[in-house]
Write an enzyme that holds these catalytic residues in place. Structure first.
Site, mmCIF file in Angstrom:
data_model
loop_
_atom_site.group_PDB
_atom_site.id
_atom_site.type_symbol
_atom_site.label_atom_id
_atom_site.label_comp_id
_atom_site.label_asym_id
_atom_site.label_seq_id
_atom_site.Cartn_x
_atom_site.Cartn_y
_atom_site.Cartn_z
ATOM 1 N N GLU A 52 0.827 -1.209 0.000
ATOM 2 C CA GLU A 52 0.000 0.000 0.000
ATOM 3 C C GLU A 52 0.861 1.259 0.000
ATOM 4 O OE1 GLU A 52 -3.076 0.409 -0.559
ATOM 5 O OE2 GLU A 52 -3.638 -1.699 -0.564
ATOM 6 N N CYS A 205 -14.490 -0.053 -14.547
ATOM 7 C CA CYS A 205 -14.970 1.328 -14.401
ATOM 8 C C CYS A 205 -13.788 2.275 -14.563
ATOM 9 C CB CYS A 205 -15.653 1.506 -13.046
ATOM 10 S SG CYS A 205 -16.654 3.004 -12.918
ATOM 11 N N CYS A 212 -19.039 -0.755 -19.275
ATOM 12 C CA CYS A 212 -20.281 -0.892 -18.504
ATOM 13 C C CYS A 212 -21.023 -2.188 -18.813
ATOM 14 C CB CYS A 212 -21.192 0.307 -18.771
ATOM 15 S SG CYS A 212 -20.467 1.897 -18.278
ATOM 16 N N CYS A 215 -20.040 -4.863 -16.368
ATOM 17 C CA CYS A 215 -19.913 -4.449 -14.968
ATOM 18 C C CYS A 215 -20.985 -5.124 -14.121
ATOM 19 C CB CYS A 215 -20.041 -2.930 -14.861
ATOM 20 S SG CYS A 215 -19.965 -2.323 -13.162
ATOM 21 N N CYS A 221 -26.347 1.384 -11.447
ATOM 22 C CA CYS A 221 -25.464 2.557 -11.587
ATOM 23 C C CYS A 221 -26.247 3.768 -12.094
ATOM 24 C CB CYS A 221 -24.316 2.235 -12.535
ATOM 25 S SG CYS A 221 -23.195 3.623 -12.815
#
Length: 357
Positions: A52, A205, A212, A215, A221
């Site tokens: 991270e 995305c 889309c 997705c 959405c």
């Protein structure tokens, strides 16, 4: 944000995303796969934390090699805590944002000496450690310890802005986007969910031409329904970056050793080895490490930092016999100089020098 009613419950939405993630999770050297986690294998907090920190403002593709090298050389947080600063900075060279490397060492040493080598498991404790901000604390708590923390990186911001059709520009819309992310965070599998929503933003995305049609959240959405997905999230335009100038002085001794200097711990490229030179400003500072007839090399080095563009000229010379090194300066034998130990801008100066000598 549009006044919308999602077609399914928050719980159903997180379940749909997790089902997608179970099939399509990206394989990464620091990640425990969904099947491994379900079988009882737990993530290593050290590897989650290291990844991270490396991933802050850096791409996954750029981090893979660095992460593999770091964990091979320093397999645990205590190993990293015992490392020499110069060795860590050299391994970090080229990854950029060098304050992260300095904070990496500070954090490793705090965990090693004050916490017996054990990372804390809660957001409140993690955020007190050096170099760990709100996003990183939430990510570690969630991914490493399965705490139900809302993780909000650039990918998740984009997903939330589109899911709820939020048109308020970033960064001002961050609190609203964080609330949206918290609403959708899975209570049952928060660690997998955090990685799933980041994968969704990274692979489907996407900023341009979102896919889309495949997705898992295409139906609820709001931006997809409104036809605005491609324009979100909105951002306040950034100011143009200024351009600064400087000089890199590359000098060698008669036996071929290189004169380098270690930059101060604080500031840009802090703690890194590089070519001597003055400050970078609107007018290049001519501060050679010693007085001699310096030869200017044709061409220039161009590099972009977070807040400005940099243009360097490169000058070369031979180190005078009997030259007394300054405290920050080092002579590196030719066989010991690894180009990879230099930060990217210093590598560019070295490459320009190599093409002209």
């Amino acid at each position: 944000m549009r006044d919308i009613t999602l077609s399914t419950t928050y719980s159903s939405l997180s379940t749909e995303l997790l089902d997608w993630y179970d099939k399509h999770a990206r394989a990464m050297p620091w990640r425990i796969s969904p099947s491994e986690r379900k079988s009882g294998i737990q993530p290593d907090p050290y590897r989650v934390w290291l990844s991270e920190v490396m991933l802050q403002q850096t791409t996954v593709a750029a981090v893979r090699e660095y992460f593999t090298r770091f964990t091979a050389r320093w397999p645990s947080v205590c190993d990293l805590a015992a490392a020499q600063d110069a060795d860590v900075m050299a391994e970090w060279a080229g990854l950029g944002y060098y304050a992260r490397a300095r904070n990496l060492l500070k954090c490793a040493r705090m965990v090693s000496t004050e916490l017996d080598g054990v990372f804390p498991s809660t957001y409140a404790e993690l955020i007190t450690l050096p170099g760990i901000g709100p996003y990183t604390a939430a990510a570690i708590a969630s991914i490493a310890f399965d705490q139900p923390e809302a993780v909000l990186d650039g990918n998740v911001e984009r997903v939330m802005a589109r899911m709820y059709d939020i048109h308020d520009p970033l960064p001002g819309s961050k609190p609203v986007l964080r609330d949206c992310a918290a609403n959708l965070t899975s209570a049952a599998r928060p660690g997998d969910y955090a990685q799933a929503v980041m994968d969704l933003g990274a692979t489907i995305c996407t900023p341009r031409n979102p896919a889309c049609g495949i997705c898992p959240w295409v139906t609820p959405c709001a931006a997809r329904q409104a036809g605005t997905a491609a324009f979100l999230p909105k951002k306040i335009p950034k100011k143009p970056k200024p351009t600064r100038y400087g000089v890199a002085y590359i000098a060698r001794t008669h036996d071929g050793s290189w004169l380098l200097e270690r930059r101060p711990d604080k500031g840009l490229l802090g703690g890194m080895l590089g070519w001597p030179g003055g400050d970078w400003s609107d007018i290049p500072a001519l501060v050679p490490p010693f007085e001699t007839a310096w030869t200017e090399i044709a061409g220039e080095v161009r590099h972009t930092f977070t807040h400005f563009h940099l243009i360097l000229s490169v000058r070369c010379a031979t180190v005078p016999t009997g030259y007394n090194l300054q405290p920050s300066q080092h002579l590196i034998a030719n066989d010991d100089l690894r180009r990879s130990d230099l930060p990217t801008v210093m590598r560019k100066a070295f490459d320009l020098y190599q093409t002209h000598v």
